[in-house]
Design an enzyme around this catalytic site. Structure first.
Site, PDB file in Angstrom:
ATOM      1  N   TYR A  25       1.029  -1.272   0.059  1.00  0.00           N
ATOM      2  CA  TYR A  25       0.105   0.148   0.074  1.00  0.00           C
ATOM      3  C   TYR A  25       0.931   1.095  -0.061  1.00  0.00           C
ATOM      4  CZ  TYR A  25      -4.126  -2.958   1.475  1.00  0.00           C
ATOM      5  OH  TYR A  25      -4.868  -3.993   1.489  1.00  0.00           O
ATOM      6  N   LYS A  27      -1.265  -8.311  -1.732  1.00  0.00           N
ATOM      7  CA  LYS A  27      -2.535  -7.662  -1.720  1.00  0.00           C
ATOM      8  C   LYS A  27      -2.273  -6.026  -2.334  1.00  0.00           C
ATOM      9  CE  LYS A  27      -5.382  -7.630   1.614  1.00  0.00           C
ATOM     10  NZ  LYS A  27      -6.102  -7.470   2.948  1.00  0.00           N
TER      11      LYS A  27
HETATM   12  O1  FBP Z   1      -4.849   0.979   5.275  1.00  0.00           O
HETATM   13  P1  FBP Z   1      -6.424   0.916   4.675  1.00  0.00           P
HETATM   14  O2  FBP Z   1      -6.480   1.475   3.221  1.00  0.00           O
HETATM   15  O3  FBP Z   1      -7.217   1.432   5.651  1.00  0.00           O
HETATM   16  O4  FBP Z   1      -6.840  -0.442   4.585  1.00  0.00           O
HETATM   17  C1  FBP Z   1      -6.438  -1.360   5.668  1.00  0.00           C
HETATM   18  C2  FBP Z   1      -7.354  -2.618   5.644  1.00  0.00           C
HETATM   19  O5  FBP Z   1      -7.469  -2.965   4.216  1.00  0.00           O
HETATM   20  C3  FBP Z   1      -7.325  -4.640   4.364  1.00  0.00           C
HETATM   21  O6  FBP Z   1      -6.090  -4.600   3.559  1.00  0.00           O
HETATM   22  C4  FBP Z   1      -8.465  -5.167   3.663  1.00  0.00           C
HETATM   23  O7  FBP Z   1      -9.657  -4.703   4.356  1.00  0.00           O
HETATM   24  P2  FBP Z   1     -11.049  -4.198   3.410  1.00  0.00           P
HETATM   25  O8  FBP Z   1     -11.260  -5.103   2.366  1.00  0.00           O
HETATM   26  O9  FBP Z   1     -11.825  -3.858   4.538  1.00  0.00           O
HETATM   27  O10 FBP Z   1     -10.457  -3.032   2.766  1.00  0.00           O
HETATM   28  C5  FBP Z   1      -7.389  -4.841   5.668  1.00  0.00           C
HETATM   29  O11 FBP Z   1      -6.533  -5.899   5.839  1.00  0.00           O
HETATM   30  C6  FBP Z   1      -6.645  -3.564   6.245  1.00  0.00           C
HETATM   31  O12 FBP Z   1      -7.237  -3.441   7.691  1.00  0.00           O
END
Ligand code: FBP
Length: 280
Positions: free
Chosen positions: A161, A192
């Site tokens: 991310y 992911k």
């Molecule tokens: O950092 P962000 O963008 O808030 O997303 C974090 C969340 O998204 C995820 O990667 C995926 O979850 P979601 O499907 O609810 O987006 C979770 O593992 C994590 O808690």
């Protein structure tokens, strides 16, 4: 089949490159994968559970993943320790941060690979915020975790991310593709990444991910069920192994029914228009 890289491993436990196959054997038994993500309690706080209060109970989530027939479940160590019952393969998320923190994006480990294995993990997860002023710290930490993952013969899933620095839009196609490439290059056995919004640009991210399987991160709950189902249909067409989804399942009151619909799309290859009569 991943080429076996013949490399003598000091512990003799596993050869580099095999863990991609191991991940697929465990988390994509039907060729595709749906993993239920539930590390939101630390990442976002209990407000994420308000739309469907049952989702505040980890036991409800473990039961949901099992009844939905999902391939995996993502838990932080504390939930794994107190609630994991072995019914669905487990990914222990090794790092995490809260959204109370407003500094440079940084997520550090609160659990080791060895501890995750003792909790019953079949894989471990780690978030990297490339672009952050602390990216170097996460790259250093993930290198140590990768070494342990090889030693313990356990696949490493990278939540890639990009955040901070030059990142203006986390779902922009060039950012998501860059995220995919970073995961490949640091040694992810699966990754992911966020959805770019359309299958064509997402397929570029899948391409630059190379041999490493891609899971789409679910993201905030969509207004309609059809909207999310179309996203999932798109990423499967784009070549993703599947999805790792949290809010788009357990924030819905009819979470199990929707989870089963997702299964028809991902595992049975049904099309959204075929399922139109069953969705809200
Ligand atoms: O950092 P962000 O963008 O808030 O997303 C974090 C969340 O998204 C995820 O990667 C995926 O979850 P979601 O499907 O609810 O987006 C979770 O593992 C994590 O808690």
């Amino acid at each position: 089949m991943t080429r076996r890289v013949k490399k003598i491993n000091t512990s003799g436990r596993c050869m580099q490159g095999e863990l991609v196959d191991k991940f697929k054997r465990i988390f994509a038994r039907r060729g595709r994968s749906i993993i239920l993500a539930y590390d939101h309690g630390i990442e976002h706080g209990p407000s994420d559970f308000l739309e469907n209060p049952d989702s505040a109970d980890p036991a409800y989530i473990v039961k949901l993943a099992k009844e939905a027939g999902f391939d995996g479940l993502v838990l932080q160590r504390g939930l794994a320790e107190k609630y994991y019952d072995g019914s669905v393969p487990l990914i222990v998320k090794l790092n995490g941060k809260t959204n109370l923190y407003t500094g440079e994006p940084l997520s550090v480990a609160n659990c080791t690979v060895e501890e995750a294995v003792s909790l019953g993990a079949s894989a471990v997860g780690y978030t990297i915020y490339a672009g952050s002023g602390y990216e170097w710290k996460m790259f250093e930490e993930v290198a140590r975790i990768k070494k342990d993952a090889l030693r313990f013969d356990i696949p490493l899933v990278i939540w890639s991310y990009p955040r901070g620095g030059k990142v203006k839009d986390e779902t922009a196609p060039e950012i998501v593709a860059y995220a995919a490439r970073i995961a490949l290059e640091v040694g992810a056995d699966a990754m992911k990444i966020k959805y770019t919004g359309d299958p064509k640009t997402f397929s570029w991210a899948v391409k630059v991910a190379g041999k490493v399987p891609v899971l789409m991160s679910g993201g905030p709950k969509t207004k309609t069920e059809v909207e999310f189902l179309k996203q999932v249909e798109g990423v499967i067409e784009a070549g993703a192994l599947g999805i790792a989804v949290g809010r788009n399942v357990w924030q819905r009151r009819d979470a199990l029914k929707f989870a089963q619909l997702l299964g028809k799309l991902v595992y049975e290859g049904r099309k959204v228009e075929e399922l139109a009569g069953e969705v809200q």
